[in-house]
Scaffold this motif. Sequence first.
Motif, PDB file in Angstrom:
ATOM      1  N   MET A 265       0.755  -1.201   0.136  1.00 27.79           N
ATOM      2  CA  MET A 265      -0.020  -0.115   0.101  1.00 27.79           C
ATOM      3  C   MET A 265       0.823   1.214  -0.050  1.00 27.79           C
ATOM      4  O   MET A 265       0.559   2.226  -0.572  1.00 27.79           O
ATOM      5  N   SER A 266       1.865   1.219   0.708  1.00 23.88           N
ATOM      6  CA  SER A 266       2.933   2.223   0.716  1.00 23.88           C
ATOM      7  C   SER A 266       3.469   2.731  -0.469  1.00 23.88           C
ATOM      8  O   SER A 266       3.833   3.722  -0.981  1.00 23.88           O
ATOM      9  N   ALA A 267       4.069   1.546  -1.150  1.00 21.47           N
ATOM     10  CA  ALA A 267       4.770   1.398  -2.489  1.00 21.47           C
ATOM     11  C   ALA A 267       3.694   2.179  -3.724  1.00 21.47           C
ATOM     12  O   ALA A 267       4.366   2.754  -4.465  1.00 21.47           O
ATOM     13  N   LEU A 268       2.637   1.768  -3.494  1.00 13.95           N
ATOM     14  CA  LEU A 268       1.500   2.362  -4.658  1.00 13.95           C
ATOM     15  C   LEU A 268       1.605   3.782  -5.030  1.00 13.95           C
ATOM     16  O   LEU A 268       1.419   4.237  -6.020  1.00 13.95           O
ATOM     17  N   SER A 269       2.011   4.528  -3.897  1.00 11.61           N
ATOM     18  CA  SER A 269       1.891   5.871  -3.908  1.00 11.61           C
ATOM     19  C   SER A 269       2.980   6.391  -5.102  1.00 11.61           C
ATOM     20  O   SER A 269       2.855   7.438  -5.900  1.00 11.61           O
ATOM     21  N   ALA A 270       4.034   5.443  -5.412  1.00 16.14           N
ATOM     22  CA  ALA A 270       5.133   5.697  -6.446  1.00 16.14           C
ATOM     23  C   ALA A 270       4.328   5.895  -7.604  1.00 16.14           C
ATOM     24  O   ALA A 270       5.104   6.238  -8.828  1.00 16.14           O
ATOM     25  N   LEU A 271       3.303   5.226  -8.010  1.00 12.92           N
ATOM     26  CA  LEU A 271       2.461   5.105  -9.285  1.00 12.92           C
ATOM     27  C   LEU A 271       2.033   6.462  -9.457  1.00 12.92           C
ATOM     28  O   LEU A 271       1.486   6.650 -10.913  1.00 12.92           O
ATOM     29  N   ASP A 272       1.741   7.389  -8.534  1.00 14.30           N
ATOM     30  CA  ASP A 272       0.867   8.562  -8.634  1.00 14.30           C
ATOM     31  C   ASP A 272       1.307   9.481  -9.983  1.00 14.30           C
ATOM     32  O   ASP A 272       0.422   9.893 -10.557  1.00 14.30           O
ATOM     33  N   PRO A 273       2.498   9.698  -9.978  1.00 13.71           N
ATOM     34  CA  PRO A 273       3.006  10.620 -11.070  1.00 13.71           C
ATOM     35  C   PRO A 273       2.692   9.885 -12.487  1.00 13.71           C
ATOM     36  O   PRO A 273       2.655  10.827 -13.449  1.00 13.71           O
ATOM     37  N   TYR A 274       2.143   8.744 -12.443  1.00 12.21           N
ATOM     38  CA  TYR A 274       1.969   8.172 -13.778  1.00 12.21           C
ATOM     39  C   TYR A 274       0.467   7.822 -14.070  1.00 12.21           C
ATOM     40  O   TYR A 274       0.141   7.294 -15.179  1.00 12.21           O
ATOM     41  N   ARG A 275      -0.347   8.107 -13.280  1.00 15.81           N
ATOM     42  CA  ARG A 275      -1.622   7.713 -13.243  1.00 15.81           C
ATOM     43  C   ARG A 275      -2.570   8.220 -14.407  1.00 15.81           C
ATOM     44  O   ARG A 275      -3.605   7.481 -14.865  1.00 15.81           O
ATOM     45  N   ALA A 276      -2.104   9.593 -14.619  1.00 14.23           N
ATOM     46  CA  ALA A 276      -3.016  10.126 -15.862  1.00 14.23           C
ATOM     47  C   ALA A 276      -2.433   9.367 -17.204  1.00 14.23           C
ATOM     48  O   ALA A 276      -3.383   9.666 -18.097  1.00 14.23           O
ATOM     49  N   ARG A 277      -1.186   8.787 -17.158  1.00 19.35           N
ATOM     50  CA  ARG A 277      -0.897   8.206 -18.700  1.00 19.35           C
ATOM     51  C   ARG A 277      -1.232   6.628 -18.608  1.00 19.35           C
ATOM     52  O   ARG A 277      -0.759   5.924 -19.564  1.00 19.35           O
ATOM     53  N   LEU A 278      -1.732   6.195 -17.596  1.00 24.66           N
ATOM     54  CA  LEU A 278      -1.963   4.582 -17.479  1.00 24.66           C
ATOM     55  C   LEU A 278      -3.518   4.391 -17.260  1.00 24.66           C
ATOM     56  O   LEU A 278      -4.281   4.986 -16.230  1.00 24.66           O
ATOM     57  N   ARG A 279      -3.803   3.172 -17.538  1.00 22.94           N
ATOM     58  CA  ARG A 279      -5.123   2.737 -17.262  1.00 22.94           C
ATOM     59  C   ARG A 279      -4.607   1.433 -16.039  1.00 22.94           C
ATOM     60  O   ARG A 279      -3.771   0.551 -16.317  1.00 22.94           O
ATOM     61  N   ILE A 280      -5.332   1.294 -14.954  1.00 19.55           N
ATOM     62  CA  ILE A 280      -4.795   0.530 -13.754  1.00 19.55           C
ATOM     63  C   ILE A 280      -5.857  -0.023 -13.186  1.00 19.55           C
ATOM     64  O   ILE A 280      -6.896   0.505 -12.977  1.00 19.55           O
ATOM     65  N   GLU A 281      -5.875  -1.313 -13.267  1.00 16.25           N
ATOM     66  CA  GLU A 281      -7.019  -2.183 -12.522  1.00 16.25           C
ATOM     67  C   GLU A 281      -6.292  -3.355 -11.705  1.00 16.25           C
ATOM     68  O   GLU A 281      -5.244  -4.096 -12.205  1.00 16.25           O
ATOM     69  N   THR A 282      -6.925  -3.508 -10.577  1.00 19.98           N
ATOM     70  CA  THR A 282      -6.158  -4.483  -9.256  1.00 19.98           C
ATOM     71  C   THR A 282      -6.989  -5.584  -8.997  1.00 19.98           C
ATOM     72  O   THR A 282      -8.270  -5.424  -9.067  1.00 19.98           O
ATOM     73  N   ASP A 283      -6.824  -6.794  -9.204  1.00 19.01           N
ATOM     74  CA  ASP A 283      -7.504  -7.933  -8.519  1.00 19.01           C
ATOM     75  C   ASP A 283      -6.577  -8.531  -7.425  1.00 19.01           C
ATOM     76  O   ASP A 283      -5.494  -7.783  -7.054  1.00 19.01           O
ATOM     77  N   ASP A 284      -7.015  -9.675  -7.133  1.00 15.12           N
ATOM     78  CA  ASP A 284      -6.309 -10.521  -5.999  1.00 15.12           C
ATOM     79  C   ASP A 284      -4.854 -11.117  -6.557  1.00 15.12           C
ATOM     80  O   ASP A 284      -4.307 -11.680  -5.800  1.00 15.12           O
ATOM     81  N   VAL A 285      -4.679 -11.095  -7.521  1.00 15.86           N
ATOM     82  CA  VAL A 285      -3.430 -11.839  -8.290  1.00 15.86           C
ATOM     83  C   VAL A 285      -2.612 -10.725  -8.906  1.00 15.86           C
ATOM     84  O   VAL A 285      -1.466 -10.835  -8.746  1.00 15.86           O
ATOM     85  N   SER A 286      -3.050  -9.897  -9.545  1.00 20.79           N
ATOM     86  CA  SER A 286      -2.100  -8.650 -10.217  1.00 20.79           C
ATOM     87  C   SER A 286      -2.603  -7.423 -10.535  1.00 20.79           C
ATOM     88  O   SER A 286      -3.928  -7.212 -10.207  1.00 20.79           O
TER      89      SER A 286
END
Lengths: 202, 202
Positions: B21-42
């Motif tokens: 959960m803490s590492a996920l904030s590293a994705l913030d600068p990229y979120r506007a340029r990525l589609r991101i979807e999470t489930d229990d595996v990946s």
Amino acid sequence: MFSGAQISLYPMTDDFVGVIMSALSALDPYRARLRIETDDVSTLLVGPPEILFPAMRDLFAAGARSGVHCTLSAAISRGCPGEPDDAICRSEHFSGPMPPMIERQQAAHAAVAKAPLTDVFSVAQFSLYVMGQGNHMDEIYGCIDFLKNSGTFEKSKHFCTKLNGDAGALFAVLEQAFCRFGPPEGHVTIDLTVSANSPSAR
Amino acid sequence: MFSGAQISLYPMTDDFVGVIMSALSALDPYRARLRIETDDVSTLLVGPPEILFPAMRDLFAAGARSGVHCTLSAAISRGCPGEPDDAICRSEHFSGPMPPMIERQQAAHAAVAKAPLTDVFSVAQFSLYVMGQGNHMDEIYGCIDFLKNSGTFEKSKHFCTKLNGDAGALFAVLEQAFCRFGPPEGHVTIDLTVSANSPSAR
């Protein structure tokens, strides 16, 4: 034909070394039929699919029975033109010409019906790659048809297919996907993740 | 062309949820340029390679900076004929005809020389798969030549190549391997494992 896998077991616990060391004894019944080499990233298993998949199943199931969230990641390969042939890889799977797709799908279902029960529920996600030919998607779509009727299909995702069920059925399905799709002598690989005990909702 | 990855971060600690959960904030600068979807595996990341690889690098580096043994596993794909095109994937990488191998290797080295430093030492292991053509091994051998001269090469292993170095250099090398080998419009995938803080000897 050379076949095998680079595998890693990831127990999400402070005692990951203990869980891994304890799970490794699950490979003992297979050691005479596999070449095994470990470094800091993965363990190489070289051997025929009919040994390789049960060995991965039993290793993963042993890790999952610890109760911690545990995943197995594997790069599985057969027929890579850059790899030397090896007598330890001799397999029943790759003799003779390639039967029509419908016969291969039926044979795959018959094999999965004989899978043992492990009582370890798990989720698997994988991609099948068929190389060296122009019509590789035909083989992949044929495999996806088989998966949808395998009793383990959960959903299609971008880049991969997700399955769930008893680890016995899952690894039987994976072995059939690996062996019966793509030419018998072709270069075929699987990128595999298997997971148990995840706290996330499916 | 559709491109992206299914990625999983595995921190080997009882507090794996906290580290993720803490590492996920590293994705913030990229979120506007990525589609991101999470489930229990990946987690699915859809976007162009020039966003995808830095995003994976920063996520992995954030996990590794926790100090625990941490791995990132990714199935990365471009040009799969079964995936729809998507405007979010538009990339500089895939325009024009394919230059000769030597020019592509030189361009790859030039790009790696500009990689940022992360001060996170890590080990990467990956397989490059080029589909839909008969001479796929030529592209793979050309890529391996580039890897051997990349400053990050550790060794060839069965089924894969092992690299080590600063995570900045590693993910730059991986982006170049993914983009410059195999045809610009071809179906190319990578099966990737990156690891930091392993207690095992290399």
